[in-house]
Design a protein around this motif. Structure first.
Motif, mmCIF file in Angstrom:
data_model
loop_
_atom_site.group_PDB
_atom_site.id
_atom_site.type_symbol
_atom_site.label_atom_id
_atom_site.label_comp_id
_atom_site.label_asym_id
_atom_site.label_seq_id
_atom_site.Cartn_x
_atom_site.Cartn_y
_atom_site.Cartn_z
ATOM 1 N N ALA A 188 71.722 -20.459 32.338
ATOM 2 C CA ALA A 188 71.457 -21.613 31.482
ATOM 3 C C ALA A 188 70.350 -21.298 30.488
ATOM 4 O O ALA A 188 70.413 -21.699 29.313
ATOM 5 C CB ALA A 188 71.074 -22.823 32.345
ATOM 6 N N THR A 189 69.338 -20.579 30.936
ATOM 7 C CA THR A 189 68.230 -20.202 30.053
ATOM 8 C C THR A 189 68.700 -19.297 28.931
ATOM 9 O O THR A 189 68.268 -19.438 27.774
ATOM 10 C CB THR A 189 67.122 -19.517 30.873
ATOM 11 N N ARG A 190 69.576 -18.359 29.265
ATOM 12 C CA ARG A 190 70.103 -17.449 28.233
ATOM 13 C C ARG A 190 70.772 -18.252 27.113
ATOM 14 O O ARG A 190 70.568 -17.977 25.924
ATOM 15 C CB ARG A 190 71.100 -16.475 28.875
ATOM 16 N N ILE A 191 71.524 -19.265 27.480
ATOM 17 C CA ILE A 191 72.183 -20.116 26.481
ATOM 18 C C ILE A 191 71.149 -20.918 25.698
ATOM 19 O O ILE A 191 71.211 -21.025 24.466
ATOM 20 C CB ILE A 191 73.193 -21.050 27.175
ATOM 21 N N GLY A 192 70.193 -21.499 26.419
ATOM 22 C CA GLY A 192 69.188 -22.309 25.763
ATOM 23 C C GLY A 192 68.331 -21.525 24.792
ATOM 24 O O GLY A 192 68.008 -22.003 23.690
ATOM 25 N N VAL A 193 67.956 -20.312 25.159
ATOM 26 C CA VAL A 193 67.137 -19.476 24.266
ATOM 27 C C VAL A 193 67.900 -19.159 22.987
ATOM 28 O O VAL A 193 67.338 -19.210 21.877
ATOM 29 C CB VAL A 193 66.700 -18.195 24.998
ATOM 30 N N ASP B 92 57.286 -14.871 46.581
ATOM 31 C CA ASP B 92 56.271 -14.409 47.539
ATOM 32 C C ASP B 92 55.156 -13.643 46.839
ATOM 33 O O ASP B 92 54.124 -13.357 47.451
ATOM 34 C CB ASP B 92 56.915 -13.511 48.599
ATOM 35 N N GLY B 93 55.367 -13.280 45.563
ATOM 36 C CA GLY B 93 54.370 -12.547 44.806
ATOM 37 C C GLY B 93 54.161 -13.159 43.438
ATOM 38 O O GLY B 93 53.918 -14.355 43.307
ATOM 39 N N ASP B 94 54.295 -12.324 42.405
ATOM 40 C CA ASP B 94 54.120 -12.813 41.045
ATOM 41 C C ASP B 94 55.245 -13.770 40.677
ATOM 42 O O ASP B 94 56.409 -13.567 41.061
ATOM 43 C CB ASP B 94 54.115 -11.649 40.052
ATOM 44 N N PRO B 95 54.935 -14.815 39.912
ATOM 45 C CA PRO B 95 55.996 -15.742 39.487
ATOM 46 C C PRO B 95 56.958 -15.078 38.516
ATOM 47 O O PRO B 95 56.605 -14.120 37.825
ATOM 48 C CB PRO B 95 55.219 -16.879 38.824
ATOM 49 N N GLU B 96 58.185 -15.609 38.482
ATOM 50 C CA GLU B 96 59.185 -15.168 37.511
ATOM 51 C C GLU B 96 59.325 -16.246 36.446
ATOM 52 O O GLU B 96 59.698 -17.372 36.752
ATOM 53 C CB GLU B 96 60.544 -14.944 38.185
ATOM 54 N N ASN B 97 59.040 -15.889 35.211
ATOM 55 C CA ASN B 97 59.140 -16.841 34.106
ATOM 56 C C ASN B 97 60.508 -16.669 33.459
ATOM 57 O O ASN B 97 60.727 -15.752 32.656
ATOM 58 C CB ASN B 97 58.018 -16.600 33.093
ATOM 59 N N LEU B 98 61.454 -17.537 33.835
ATOM 60 C CA LEU B 98 62.819 -17.419 33.328
ATOM 61 C C LEU B 98 62.861 -17.562 31.810
ATOM 62 O O LEU B 98 63.639 -16.871 31.134
ATOM 63 C CB LEU B 98 63.706 -18.486 33.968
ATOM 64 N N THR B 99 62.024 -18.433 31.267
ATOM 65 C CA THR B 99 62.062 -18.713 29.830
ATOM 66 C C THR B 99 61.542 -17.542 29.025
ATOM 67 O O THR B 99 62.170 -17.114 28.040
ATOM 68 C CB THR B 99 61.237 -19.973 29.521
ATOM 69 N N ARG B 100 60.415 -16.996 29.414
ATOM 70 C CA ARG B 100 59.857 -15.850 28.672
ATOM 71 C C ARG B 100 60.770 -14.636 28.806
ATOM 72 O O ARG B 100 60.936 -13.874 27.848
ATOM 73 C CB ARG B 100 58.456 -15.530 29.186
ATOM 74 N N GLU B 101 61.368 -14.446 29.987
ATOM 75 C CA GLU B 101 62.348 -13.373 30.136
ATOM 76 C C GLU B 101 63.503 -13.563 29.153
ATOM 77 O O GLU B 101 63.970 -12.599 28.529
ATOM 78 C CB GLU B 101 62.910 -13.364 31.552
ATOM 79 N N GLY B 102 63.949 -14.813 29.014
ATOM 80 C CA GLY B 102 65.063 -15.094 28.119
ATOM 81 C C GLY B 102 64.725 -14.798 26.668
ATOM 82 O O GLY B 102 65.525 -14.190 25.937
#
Length: 443
Positions: free
Chosen positions: A174-179, A429-439
């Motif tokens: 969904a993020t890929r489409i939104g970006v 469990d560790g560093d957060p994953e930012n789906l938006t910035r990745e996109g």
């Protein structure tokens, strides 16, 4: 970036749902889960349907969002069943036959009339937890009327905060489409388009109509950005165009993304203010870690925004005093974010446990939508804002806090409306994953 396709993760997802549902039914004392997909029904005093929206409890099980009149049945120890309504109809497009990676996990029965579903639902409706709207009941006497038992709903909604890998993969799509659509919207803004024109370009780039999107697009030029849920969309652009705020998402298989970006038309003080907010927002995203209280993240955001207000000469008092007196709330009047997933504002944000109960919001912060401690699998939005809203600024004066603000400096920024920057972030469990910035990095 994790590029695992949802289809390879679905088997584990459906197994997790069956485990959760078995526990929920035991909690409520029921034998079966029955979930209607929802129905089409007429608008009041009219012969047109309201836009159809699938029951979130239904689309949690399968990526089917256009299936009015269908039913899902789960009995512990048995394969889930889909009772799929595919009517004979020449007035409308009939929902397509179920297909794809998920169909092998269901016993699928196709019916042609809504009332045919009765033959394929459990025999004793009293032993069923039926989750849905009242109008989903079948027939003249309302058979299988949704009862929405609290014990079952509370358990499932609490657990929905913990996304399976499949769900995160769906949200990444969904993020890929939104970006992609956000990039198109920015190009139209730079070209001088109107709010309405930008909205149309967004829908075109997303390949989704207004009813397909997870929420109504907020497309705001200039001072319209000071209206938090601005949805009017002027047909002509203002002159001059100073700024652009867009809060718009996209859908994929029933899951949502929620993205907000703000732009200045020039390299000016407002762009510097955006840059400062962007840097602060990234630090907030980094706080999305297991064991961290989301309420504290919100309070920390107020201090960070008050610091920006001080640095840009918008307030005379210290950041700490601005937060304590409520000055920061006049510039940042909403919550820092919320859960997201099957719904843009995901359910269960205030729940104390899977049995219910409420975790209260911090005093003086009524609009925060999430008060739980973060845990791995949660996906939240981080969306700090800084706005120039006449009504709230006037209230500061009425409360005797006018001397805290540099009103000449505020007047310089008011034509820009405000700033909001929003990312969707996965707690791990560790560093957060930012789906938006990745996109955004991928395009």
């Amino acid at each position: 970036m994790n590029s695992t396709r949802p289809g390879t993760l679905y088997a584990d997802h459906i197994a997790t749902l069956q485990q959760r549902t078995t526990a929920a039914l035991e909690r409520g004392g029921f034998d079966h889960l029955v979930v209607p997909s929802g129905t089409l029904h007429y608008q009041v005093f009219d012969d047109r349907d309201y836009p159809y929206a699938v029951n979130p409890q239904f689309k949690a099980w399968l990526p089917m969002t256009d299936a009015p009149g269908s039913w899902l049945v789960f009995t512990p120890g048995m394969k889930p069943k889909l009772v799929f309504l595919q009517p004979h109809d020449y007035w409308h497009v009939v929902p397509a036959e179920p297909s794809g990676y998920w169909v092998g996990h269901f016993d699928i029965v196709v019916i042609r009339e809504p009332d045919e579903a009765k033959r394929h639902l459990p025999g004793n409706a009293a032993r069923c937890a039926i989750l849905g709207e009242a109008q989903s009941a079948l027939g003249q006497y309302g058979a299988y009327t949704p009862n929405n038992p609290d014990a079952v709903v509370s358990y499932l909604e609490y657990q929905r905060a913990f996304k399976t890998p499949y769900e995160i993969a769906m949200m990444r799509e969904a993020t890929r489409i939104g970006v992609r659509a956000h990039r198109a919207a920015e190009r139209l803004f730079r070209a001088g388009s109107s709010e309405f024109g930008i909205h149309l370009a967004y829908c075109q780039a997303a390949g989704q109509d207004a009813n397909d999107l997870p929420y109504t697009n907020i497309v705001a030029l200039n001072e319209h950005a000071a209206v938090l849920h601005y949805m009017r969309r002027d047909r002509l652009p203002p002159r001059p165009i100073c700024s652009f705020l867009i809060d718009a998402g996209a859908s994929f298989g029933g899951y949502a993304c929620d993205i907000t970006r703000t732009y200045s038309a020039q390299a000016d003080d407002f762009q510097s203010l955006i840059d400062a907010m962007d840097a602060a927002q990234l630090k907030m995203c980094a706080q999305v870690r297991a064991g961290f209280d989301y309420k504290q993240l919100h309070l920390d955001a107020h201090l960070a925004i008050a610091t920006i207000l001080k640095d840009f000469g918008l307030i005379h008092v210290s950041p700490e005093v601005a937060v304590e007196t409520g000055v920061s709330s006049a510039f940042f009047p909403h919550g820092v974010g919320h859960g997201i997933g099957l719904q843009v504002h995901e359910v269960g944000g205030f729940m104390a446990s899977d049995a219910g109960g409420v975790i209260e919001k911090p005093k003086g912060h009524p609009y925060l939508r999430l008060t739980r401690v973060l845990e791995p699998g949660m996906v939240v939005t981080i969306e700090p804002g800084l706005y120039f809203i006449d009504m709230l600024l006037d209230e500061l004066k009425d409360r005797g806090l006018g001397p805290s603000v540099d009103w000449d400096r505020v007047a310089q920024f008011k034509p820009y409306g405000g700033i909001r920057i929003e990312d969707d972030v996965v707690c791990t469990d560790g560093d957060p994953e930012n789906l938006t910035r990745e996109g955004f990095s991928a395009v």
